[in-house]
Motif scaffolding. Structure first.
Motif, mmCIF file in Angstrom:
data_model
loop_
_atom_site.group_PDB
_atom_site.id
_atom_site.type_symbol
_atom_site.label_atom_id
_atom_site.label_comp_id
_atom_site.label_asym_id
_atom_site.label_seq_id
_atom_site.Cartn_x
_atom_site.Cartn_y
_atom_site.Cartn_z
ATOM 1 N N SER A 276 1.141 -1.585 0.267
ATOM 2 C CA SER A 276 -0.014 -0.140 0.197
ATOM 3 C C SER A 276 0.834 1.563 0.669
ATOM 4 C CB SER A 276 -1.128 -0.034 1.918
ATOM 5 O OG SER A 276 -0.090 0.415 2.087
ATOM 6 N N LEU A 277 2.039 1.794 0.083
ATOM 7 C CA LEU A 277 3.183 2.355 0.514
ATOM 8 C C LEU A 277 3.315 2.641 -0.702
ATOM 9 C CD1 LEU A 277 4.820 1.183 3.784
ATOM 10 C CD2 LEU A 277 3.153 2.737 3.434
ATOM 11 N N PHE A 278 3.375 2.041 -1.841
ATOM 12 C CA PHE A 278 3.624 1.839 -3.129
ATOM 13 C C PHE A 278 2.583 2.100 -4.312
ATOM 14 C CE2 PHE A 278 7.404 -0.765 -1.607
ATOM 15 C CZ PHE A 278 8.122 -0.334 -2.140
ATOM 16 N N GLY B 179 21.841 0.128 -16.795
ATOM 17 C CA GLY B 179 21.046 2.178 -16.564
ATOM 18 C C GLY B 179 20.131 1.971 -15.716
ATOM 19 N N ALA B 180 19.741 3.226 -15.220
ATOM 20 C CA ALA B 180 19.218 3.965 -14.446
ATOM 21 C C ALA B 180 17.647 3.139 -14.508
ATOM 22 C CB ALA B 180 19.016 4.827 -13.759
ATOM 23 N N ALA B 181 17.172 2.809 -16.054
ATOM 24 C CA ALA B 181 15.510 2.970 -16.348
ATOM 25 C C ALA B 181 14.866 1.876 -15.580
ATOM 26 C CB ALA B 181 15.413 4.077 -18.339
ATOM 27 N N LEU B 182 16.712 0.617 -15.928
ATOM 28 C CA LEU B 182 16.162 -0.781 -16.159
ATOM 29 C C LEU B 182 15.316 -0.892 -14.601
ATOM 30 C CD1 LEU B 182 16.156 -3.360 -17.559
ATOM 31 C CD2 LEU B 182 17.985 -3.705 -16.273
ATOM 32 N N PRO B 183 14.692 -1.810 -14.572
ATOM 33 C CA PRO B 183 14.245 -1.905 -12.643
ATOM 34 C C PRO B 183 14.819 -2.735 -12.222
ATOM 35 C CG PRO B 183 12.045 -2.238 -14.267
ATOM 36 C CD PRO B 183 13.763 -1.854 -15.273
ATOM 37 N N LEU B 184 15.544 -2.515 -10.793
ATOM 38 C CA LEU B 184 16.684 -3.047 -10.148
ATOM 39 C C LEU B 184 16.559 -3.051 -8.942
ATOM 40 C CD1 LEU B 184 19.987 -1.183 -11.672
ATOM 41 C CD2 LEU B 184 18.853 -3.595 -12.874
ATOM 42 N N LEU C 255 11.634 0.530 -10.738
ATOM 43 C CA LEU C 255 11.317 -0.785 -9.935
ATOM 44 C C LEU C 255 10.044 -0.291 -9.017
ATOM 45 C CD1 LEU C 255 10.392 -3.918 -9.476
ATOM 46 C CD2 LEU C 255 12.336 -4.231 -7.886
ATOM 47 N N SER C 256 10.256 0.972 -8.934
ATOM 48 C CA SER C 256 9.123 1.274 -7.756
ATOM 49 C C SER C 256 7.932 1.835 -7.935
ATOM 50 C CB SER C 256 10.171 2.857 -6.917
ATOM 51 O OG SER C 256 8.922 2.939 -5.457
ATOM 52 N N ASP C 257 7.957 2.231 -9.003
ATOM 53 C CA ASP C 257 7.428 3.165 -10.471
ATOM 54 C C ASP C 257 6.450 2.040 -11.320
ATOM 55 O OD1 ASP C 257 7.881 6.117 -9.878
ATOM 56 O OD2 ASP C 257 9.165 5.540 -11.562
ATOM 57 N N ARG C 258 6.607 0.579 -11.006
ATOM 58 C CA ARG C 258 6.336 -0.212 -11.232
ATOM 59 C C ARG C 258 5.183 -0.942 -10.368
ATOM 60 N NH1 ARG C 258 6.960 -2.986 -16.833
ATOM 61 N NH2 ARG C 258 8.192 -1.546 -17.862
ATOM 62 N N ILE C 259 5.480 -0.635 -9.266
ATOM 63 C CA ILE C 259 4.604 -1.336 -8.352
ATOM 64 C C ILE C 259 3.600 0.196 -8.084
ATOM 65 C CG2 ILE C 259 4.437 -2.500 -5.580
ATOM 66 C CD1 ILE C 259 7.164 -2.314 -5.968
ATOM 67 N N ARG C 260 2.200 -0.697 -8.757
ATOM 68 C CA ARG C 260 1.441 0.969 -9.145
ATOM 69 C C ARG C 260 -0.386 0.248 -8.946
ATOM 70 N NH1 ARG C 260 3.402 -0.462 -14.126
ATOM 71 N NH2 ARG C 260 2.600 -0.688 -15.973
ATOM 72 N N THR C 261 -0.764 -1.138 -8.628
ATOM 73 C CA THR C 261 -1.431 -1.541 -8.771
ATOM 74 C C THR C 261 -1.420 -3.119 -7.416
ATOM 75 O OG1 THR C 261 -1.963 -1.541 -11.079
ATOM 76 C CG2 THR C 261 -3.671 -2.894 -9.444
ATOM 77 N N ALA D 154 10.726 -10.158 -13.946
ATOM 78 C CA ALA D 154 9.905 -9.934 -15.458
ATOM 79 C C ALA D 154 10.731 -8.880 -16.403
ATOM 80 C CB ALA D 154 8.843 -9.637 -15.390
ATOM 81 N N PHE D 155 10.943 -7.185 -15.840
ATOM 82 C CA PHE D 155 11.481 -6.086 -16.470
ATOM 83 C C PHE D 155 12.939 -6.042 -16.023
ATOM 84 C CE2 PHE D 155 6.424 -6.598 -15.300
ATOM 85 C CZ PHE D 155 6.091 -6.639 -16.354
ATOM 86 N N GLY D 156 13.796 -6.163 -14.837
ATOM 87 C CA GLY D 156 14.713 -5.394 -14.925
ATOM 88 C C GLY D 156 15.294 -7.215 -14.006
ATOM 89 N N ARG D 157 16.688 -6.975 -13.053
ATOM 90 C CA ARG D 157 17.965 -7.333 -12.798
ATOM 91 C C ARG D 157 17.675 -7.361 -11.106
ATOM 92 N NH1 ARG D 157 23.679 -6.892 -14.973
ATOM 93 N NH2 ARG D 157 23.503 -8.711 -13.905
ATOM 94 N N LEU D 158 17.983 -8.862 -10.520
ATOM 95 C CA LEU D 158 18.482 -8.824 -9.192
ATOM 96 C C LEU D 158 19.564 -9.083 -8.985
ATOM 97 C CD1 LEU D 158 15.312 -10.625 -10.167
ATOM 98 C CD2 LEU D 158 14.996 -10.687 -7.119
ATOM 99 N N LEU D 159 20.494 -8.218 -7.722
ATOM 100 C CA LEU D 159 21.703 -8.480 -7.339
ATOM 101 C C LEU D 159 21.937 -8.591 -5.873
ATOM 102 C CD1 LEU D 159 24.915 -8.617 -8.108
ATOM 103 C CD2 LEU D 159 24.608 -5.919 -7.292
ATOM 104 N N TYR D 160 22.342 -10.123 -5.957
ATOM 105 C CA TYR D 160 22.083 -10.395 -4.764
ATOM 106 C C TYR D 160 23.455 -10.383 -3.957
ATOM 107 C CZ TYR D 160 23.303 -14.214 -0.035
ATOM 108 O OH TYR D 160 22.940 -14.742 0.314
#
Length: 323
Positions: free
Chosen positions: A77-79, A119-124, A177-183, A201-207
Motif C-alpha cells: 500500500s505504501l507503493f 542503466g537507471a531506466a531498468l528496474p533493479l 522498479l518502484s514505479d512499476r508497483i502501482r496496483t 520480469a522487467f529488470g535484474r536482481l543482485l544478491y
C-alpha cells in the motif's frame, strides 16, 4: 534520495533497537525513514511519536486509522498509495531486525554499480544476507541464507514463481522498479516475492552475500524458525518431529494452501502485468497456471520442462508429488 519504508504493528518490544540502528547509519547520503503503523494497540505509536520529535529531519509517520489487511498489503500500500513516489531508491525494513551500520551505504553502492552497468531506466533490485539471531540478539547462525538453504542465484521468473529467495527486509530497489508497483494485487504470497517477480520480469536482481542486518527470530516471528535440512524437511513433511506439532494431514492441507497461493499470485501477476510482458513470458505464466488442471504426468513434464523447480532435489521431488 533514499526512502526507507518500515511497517509497524504492536512492535514496542523490539522497535527502538531497529529505529536506532537505522538512524545511526554510516552514510553521508540523504535518506528518510517513513514509518507506517497498522493500528497498533500497544505502546508502538508513542515510541514512534517520540522518535519523530527527536529526529524530525529523518522520521515521517503515517498512523493508519483502519487496518491494512496484513503485512503484504501494508507494505504494498505504501507503493500503490504513493508514499514511495519521488524517491530515487527505496529500502524495506521490518520492525524487529537490527541494521548493521553500513547496510544503507553498501546497498546503495551496489545499486549504483548496477545502474551504471544496466542503466537507471531498468528496474533493479539489490538484496543481501543477514545474521540470524534470537530475541536477545544472540547469534543462531552467521548466515540466514545458508541456514535456510536458500539459493539467491535462482532469480529467473520461472524459479521465482515457485520459490522465493528474496527477503523483504534485505531489499533496496531503484525508482524504475518502484514505479512499476502501482496496483494492489488481489492475492499474493508475500510482498517480497511479488517485488522479486516484477524485477525478474522487467529488470535484474543482485544478491550481496554479506550479512548487513540481524534477522531477529523470536516467539512472535515464525519465519525462519527451522533450519533447512534434508531430514528435517522430509520428516517434517510427514508430520514427524515438527516443532509446531502439525500432523501429516495438517501438512498436506498446508501444502495445498501454499500451492494454491502460488497459483493465485501468478494469476494476479498475469492480470496486472500481462500486457507488458514479452510473449514468451506471458506463455510461461500461462503454462505455470495450467499445472492446476493437468494430470500427474502432465504436471511433471510441465514443471521440469519450464524449470518451475525448487533449489534442492528433495524439494522438487516433493513438489512433483504434492502439487
Amino acid at each position: 534520495m533514499v526512502r526507507i519504508l518500515l511497517c509497524s504493528y504492536n512492535g514496542e518490544r523490539y522497535l527502538p533497537a531497529q529505529l536506532d540502528s537505522i538512524l545511526s547509519q554510516r552514510t553521508e547520503e540523504d535518506y528518510e525513514l517513513l514509518i507506517s503503523d497498522d493500528c497498533s494497540g500497544d505502546g508502538t505509536r508513542e515510541i514512534l511519536r517520540n522518535y519523530r520529535e527527536r529526529r524530525p529531519d529523518r522520521v515521517r509517520l503515517l498512523l493508519r486509522e483502519s487496518p491494512s489487511g496484513g503485512a503484504w498489503r501494508h507494505f504494498l500500500s505504501l507503493f500503490t498509495e504513493g508514499y514511495a513516489a519521488g524517491a530515487d531508491y527505496i529500502m524495506l525494513s521490518d520492525q524487529d531486525d537490527v541494521w548493521e551500520p553500513e547496510k544503507l551505504s553498501e546497498s546503495l553502492d551496489a545499486m549504483r554499480k548496477m545502474e551504471r552497468s544496466c542503466g537507471a531506466a531498468l528496474p533493479l533490485l539489490v538484496h543481501c544476507d543477514s545474521r540470524l539471531v534470537d530475541g536477545e540478539l544472540r547469534e543462531i547462525a552467521p548466515s540466514f541464507t545458508a541456514y535456510q538453504k536458500m539459493s539467491p542465484e535462482r532469480d529467473k521468473l520461472a524459479q521465482l514463481l515457485v520459490q522465493n529467495h528474496v527477503v523483504g527486509a534485505s531489499v533496496m530497489i531503484n525508482r524504475a522498479l518502484s514505479d512499476r508497483i502501482r496496483t494492489m494485487p488481489e492475492r499474493i504470497v508475500m510482498h517480497d516475492q511479488w517485488i522479486a517477480l516484477i524485477a525478474a520480469a522487467f529488470g535484474r536482481l543482485l544478491y550481496l552475500p554479506k550479512p548487513l542486518y540481524l534477522y531477529r527470530q523470536h516467539g512472535a516471528n515464525v519465519l525462519g524458525a527451522e533450519k533447512g535440512s534434508l531430514f528435517s524437511e522430509l520428516f517434517g513433511r510427514l508430520g514427524i518431529g515438527r516443532k509446531d506439532g502439525r500432523s501429516k494431514r495438517e501438512m498436506d492441507e498446508h501444502s495445498r494452501a501454499v500451492y494454491a497461493a502460488l497459483f493465485e499470485q501468478a494469476e494476479s501477476f498475469l492480470r496486472i502485468y500481462g500486457e507488458e510482458l514479452r510473449p514468451e513470458q506471458r506463455r510461461l505464466l500461462e503454462d505455470f497456471l495450467r499445472i492446476k488442471e493437468q494430470g500427474r504426468l502432465g504436471k511433471i513434464i510441465n514443471i521440469l520442462g519450464h524449470g518451475f523447480t525448487y533449489n534442492l532435489l528433495h524439494r522438487t521431488i516433493g513438489e512433483l508429488i504434492f502439487i
